[in-house]
Write an enzyme that holds these catalytic residues in place. Structure first.
Site, PDB file in Angstrom:
ATOM      1  N   ASN A 123     -42.320 -20.476  -5.965  1.00  0.00           N
ATOM      2  CA  ASN A 123     -41.956 -19.315  -6.785  1.00  0.00           C
ATOM      3  C   ASN A 123     -40.447 -19.072  -6.693  1.00  0.00           C
ATOM      4  OD1 ASN A 123     -44.605 -17.882  -7.739  1.00  0.00           O
ATOM      5  ND2 ASN A 123     -44.989 -18.553  -5.634  1.00  0.00           N
TER       6      ASN A 123
ATOM      7  N   GLU B 230     -49.360 -24.645  -5.291  1.00  0.00           N
ATOM      8  CA  GLU B 230     -48.348 -23.603  -5.406  1.00  0.00           C
ATOM      9  C   GLU B 230     -47.875 -23.259  -3.997  1.00  0.00           C
ATOM     10  OE1 GLU B 230     -47.745 -18.929  -6.801  1.00  0.00           O
ATOM     11  OE2 GLU B 230     -49.637 -19.974  -7.204  1.00  0.00           O
TER      12      GLU B 230
ATOM     13  N   ASP C 292     -45.227 -17.497 -14.972  1.00  0.00           N
ATOM     14  CA  ASP C 292     -46.287 -16.892 -14.163  1.00  0.00           C
ATOM     15  C   ASP C 292     -46.677 -15.527 -14.729  1.00  0.00           C
ATOM     16  OD1 ASP C 292     -48.090 -16.766 -12.159  1.00  0.00           O
ATOM     17  OD2 ASP C 292     -46.655 -16.509 -10.521  1.00  0.00           O
TER      18      ASP C 292
ATOM     19  N   GLU D  13     -42.034 -21.784 -10.604  1.00  0.00           N
ATOM     20  CA  GLU D  13     -42.848 -20.712 -11.165  1.00  0.00           C
ATOM     21  C   GLU D  13     -41.986 -19.453 -11.275  1.00  0.00           C
ATOM     22  OE1 GLU D  13     -46.691 -20.154  -9.663  1.00  0.00           O
ATOM     23  OE2 GLU D  13     -47.173 -22.295  -9.530  1.00  0.00           O
TER      24      GLU D  13
ATOM     25  N   GLU E 249     -55.299 -18.031 -13.256  1.00  0.00           N
ATOM     26  CA  GLU E 249     -55.085 -17.546 -11.889  1.00  0.00           C
ATOM     27  C   GLU E 249     -56.184 -16.562 -11.483  1.00  0.00           C
ATOM     28  OE1 GLU E 249     -50.515 -17.241 -10.899  1.00  0.00           O
ATOM     29  OE2 GLU E 249     -50.970 -16.030 -12.657  1.00  0.00           O
TER      30      GLU E 249
END
Length: 776
Positions: free
Chosen positions: A590, A529, A651, A622, A715
């Site tokens: 993101n 990520e 997410d 994401e 997560e």
């Protein structure tokens, strides 16, 4: 067209003026010393008319013009030719009978009458442009006043004296004089107000006035008898052809009729007819005198009617102008959508209040209004703003002045010290917290309050209220804060950080770090990520929690997100080329809601993939649930990205109200279980009721994802026990500080290299002893 016309010759004007001047000099000399026989007085008029005929013929021959104008001037040519011939024949007859005196004009009379009729037809038919209905009524009244005034003066100056003379004129002479007056009256009333036309306005008026020469000659004869014949023939009659020649020169030189102006002729006519009216009062009354009085009264009534029409129209125009000024003034000081006072009027009233007794300013901002516009459309958003304005107006009432400052920001000005601003804000937030508009939307609002004494600068008060509003937003939605000293420092720091953020983007101060996604079963990295970090030259490493909200508010999140996207694609393509698709399966930057609303976002993704050479299926964008719930534009962009092969990850899954419905409408490939459902998942004994309760959401998410064929990522894994519990629940991918912290691209490269089998490792990544073995 007029720029191709030859210049107007002055010789006709000079010749006619010379004839008139010589004739007048001859007459004056005759009165003083006797300058010759009186029969010479009959020569100037026919000669001048002949010159006028030549001038009109030259105009028709050399100047291109409209067919209507050409017909007009042809009829005027007939007038001049007939008058020249008629007066010429009369002059010859007078010379033949001299000294017995002029004979009766039996032969010349039909020619003169024919010329006058031609002129009357020309003046009646000349087009003078189009006017609207209101102006047409005014024009006809003006013409009626002018015509009535001319006829009144003719009756007073000609008909009445002829009636009283012992030797009255012949019927032909009276008819000719009458037609001359009618010609002039028609011409004058026709050109009272000329809005435009093919014949020059001044030229038409000059032609109309040319008949007055004959009218004046008839008046002199009526008043003074045959003794005035020499004066009339030598001085008065030549002015008729002179006016015709001047009209020719005017039309030749001018480009057409001018703009219409207000006519003064009706008022002059009223003054003119008052003269015979006053004179008649002091004379013995006969039927012509009575006729004069009747006509004068009629003309006065017409002028009065004309004045009344003008008065009414002027009142209507003044009223319309005032209404227009009021409307413009209201539009300039009020918001067009809601009807509330706008920022300009609000500042004006606030400045007046601060100059007197002080004031309190309340700034109200709707929470998440942008979401309404983006998800439901601007029409629904406008309806909501109108409903908010109505509720605000009703709630504030006489306690203050509500206004719309712009967008979804409203304000209330309170000048009455007896009004409690906090109570007023509480009522406002309560009302706005209910369902609003015909769409029954539930909204919340935040507010900032600032009070200032008299003499405080206007901008200072507004800045304090804005600062309080900003503090209320930071404390959460549906909140209000009163300004206090020192509250502005964080706001100023926020603004300064935004400026430095722009500079940092330009200077390349941002770095991308990567947090690995780990296979919980094999303990291997399978993806990353992408996270952004700011290496500030003086602040050091700035936390994303500090600069990301600022980037969102300033719009700099778009260029910042574009940088992270391109850098992630470039680095992922390099890892893919180095380690292969089995090692690097996904790279996920993101994406914020602001980026999704950027119309160029899909093109940015396409360009980043093309420039880096990264296949679309290795890129994972994401997205948070709040970013996805932003309307049709976002939905179209997400489906277009899905069609390009780009995978989408939802997410923080499980924290929103609409997550389950999103899985059907949103083209997601991956769901990431939020950290809040991972925390404490390892605390209770496996299989116990407490453990089952803690694991309920995590278990439901993995079962639902399996049914929908979605990948899952857990997560926020902080220890080995959490990783093991999640693996037992079926989670195969995890992310958290226990597994790997965010690290530089070089550190990720070393981690990927360490986990590869020696026989698959690139030669430049092998230790030295293994490299020699492989070479052997």
């Amino acid at each position: 067209m007029t720029d191709r016309w030859p210049p107007a010759p002055r010789r006709y004007v000079y010749a006619t003026c010379g004839i008139v001047a010589l004739s007048m000099l001859w007459y004056v000399a005759g009165l003083l010393v006797g300058a010759g026989p009186e029969i010479l007085a009959y020569l100037p008029a026919p000669i001048a008319s002949a010159v006028g005929a030549v001038a009109v013929a030259a105009l028709l021959r050399k100047i291109p013009m409209d067919p209507a104008a050409r017909q007009f001037w042809r009829l005027i040519l007939v007038l001049e030719v007939c008058v020249a011939l008629g007066r010429g024949i009369f002059c010859v007859q007078t010379f033949a009978t001299y000294p017995a005196g002029p004979p009766a004009p039996l032969i010349s009379m039909p020619l003169l009458l024919a010329g006058l009729l031609a002129a009357i037809v020309a003046l009646c038919r000349v087009p003078l442009g189009r006017v609207d209905r209101a102006d047409r009524w005014k024009q006809w009244l003006d013409r009626a006043v002018a015509f009535g005034g001319c006829i009144t003066l003719f009756v007073f100056a000609v008909v009445a004296p002829l009636h009283h003379r012992p030797d009255p004129w012949s019927m032909g002479a009276v008819l000719m004089a009458g037609l001359t007056v009618v010609m002039s009256a028609i011409g004058i009333c026709r050109v009272v107000s000329v809005p435009g036309g093919p014949v020059d306005r001044v030229a038409v008026r000059l032609v109309a006035c040319s008949g007055l020469a004959t009218a004046v000659y008839a008046m002199l004869n009526a008043q003074f008898g045959a003794g005035a014949a020499t004066l009339g023939q030598a001085v008065v009659l030549p002015f008729g052809p002179l006016l015709i020649v001047l009209a020719v020169h005017r039309h030749w030189s001018a480009a057409g009729a001018r703009t219409q102006r207000e006519s003064w002729l009706p008022y002059l006519t009223v003054l003119a007819v008052d003269v015979p009216l006053v004179v008649t009062v002091f004379l013995p009354m006969h039927w012509p005198d009575r006729l004069v009085v009747v006509l004068a009264v009629a003309v006065t009534l017409l002028a009065t009617a004309r004045q009344f029409v003008a008065y009414r129209e002027n009142r209507r125009l003044i009223r319309a102008q005032r209404e227009s000024e009021e409307r413009l003034r209201h539009d300039a000081t009020h918001d067009a959508l809601t009807g509330l006072p706008n920022r300009g009027l609000f500042r004006e009233r606030l400045a007046a209040a601060l100059g007197a007794e002080g004031a309190t300013v309340v700034i109200v901002d709707l929470d998440d209004f942008r979401t309404v516009n983006e998800s439901l459309g601007h029409e629904v958003g406008d309806d909501l703003l109108i409903a908010v304005a109505e509720e605000l107006r009703a709630t504030v009432g006489s306690a203050g002045l509500p206004a719309r400052l712009g967008g979804d920001e409203f304000a209330v000005l309170v000048t009455d010290p007896e009004v409690c601003a906090e109570d007023l804000v509480a009522r406002i937030t309560t009302v706005l917290g209910g369902s609003l508009s015909r769409h029954r939307l539930l909204m919340h609002a935040s507010a900032g309050i600032a009070t200032a004494p008299a003499g405080t600068a206007l901008d200072h008060v507004m800045r304090d209220a804005d600062t309080a509003l900003h503090a209320a937003k930071q404390r959460g939605k549906d909140n209000w804060v009163r300004f206090a000293a020192g509250m502005e420092r964080p706001v100023h720091a926020d603004a300064q950080l935004g400026a430095e953020l722009r500079r940092g983007l330009d200077d390349g101060e941002f770095r991308v770090v990567y947090q690995p996604l780990v296979d919980l079963n094999r303990n291997l990295v399978t993806g990353v990520e992408a996270l952004v970090r700011w290496a500030h030259p003086t602040r050091g490493m700035v936390s994303p929690a500090d600069f990301i909200p600022v980037a969102e508010r300033t719009g700099l999140i778009v260029p910042l997100g574009r940088f992270v996207l391109r850098e992630t694609c470039r680095q992922a393509a390099a890892w893919l080329a180095e380690f292969g698709p089995e090692v690097v399966q996904k790279a996920g930057p993101n994406v914020s809601a602001r980026q999704l609303h950027d119309p160029d976002f899909v093109d940015d993704v396409r360009a980043a993939l093309a420039d880096s050479g990264l296949p679309g299926e290795f890129l994972v964008l994401e997205l948070t649930e709040s970013a996805v719930l932003r309307g049709q534009q976002v939905s179209r962009a997400l489906h277009e990205l899905h069609g390009m092969g780009v995978r989408l990850a939802l997410d923080d899954f499980g924290t929103g109200e609409s997550s389950l419905s999103l899985l059907r409408a949103f083209p997601a490939s991956i769901v990431k279980l939020d950290k809040s459902f991972v925390d404490g998942i390892e605390l209770d004994e496996p299989g116990s009721p407490a453990a089952m309760a803690r694991q309920a959401v995590a278990r439901a998410v993995i079962q639902m994802a399996g049914a929908l064929d979605l990948d899952t990522v857990a997560e926020g894994i902080e220890n080995a026990e959490q990783a093991e519990r999640l693996r037992q629940l079926g989670y195969s991918l995890g992310q958290g500080f226990h597994l790997a912290k965010p690290m530089s691209p070089e550190a990720v490269t070393r981690m990927l290299a360490d986990q590869m089998p020696a026989d698959q490792m690139p030669a430049d990544q092998m230790p030295a002893d293994q490299h020699h073995t492989a070479a052997a």
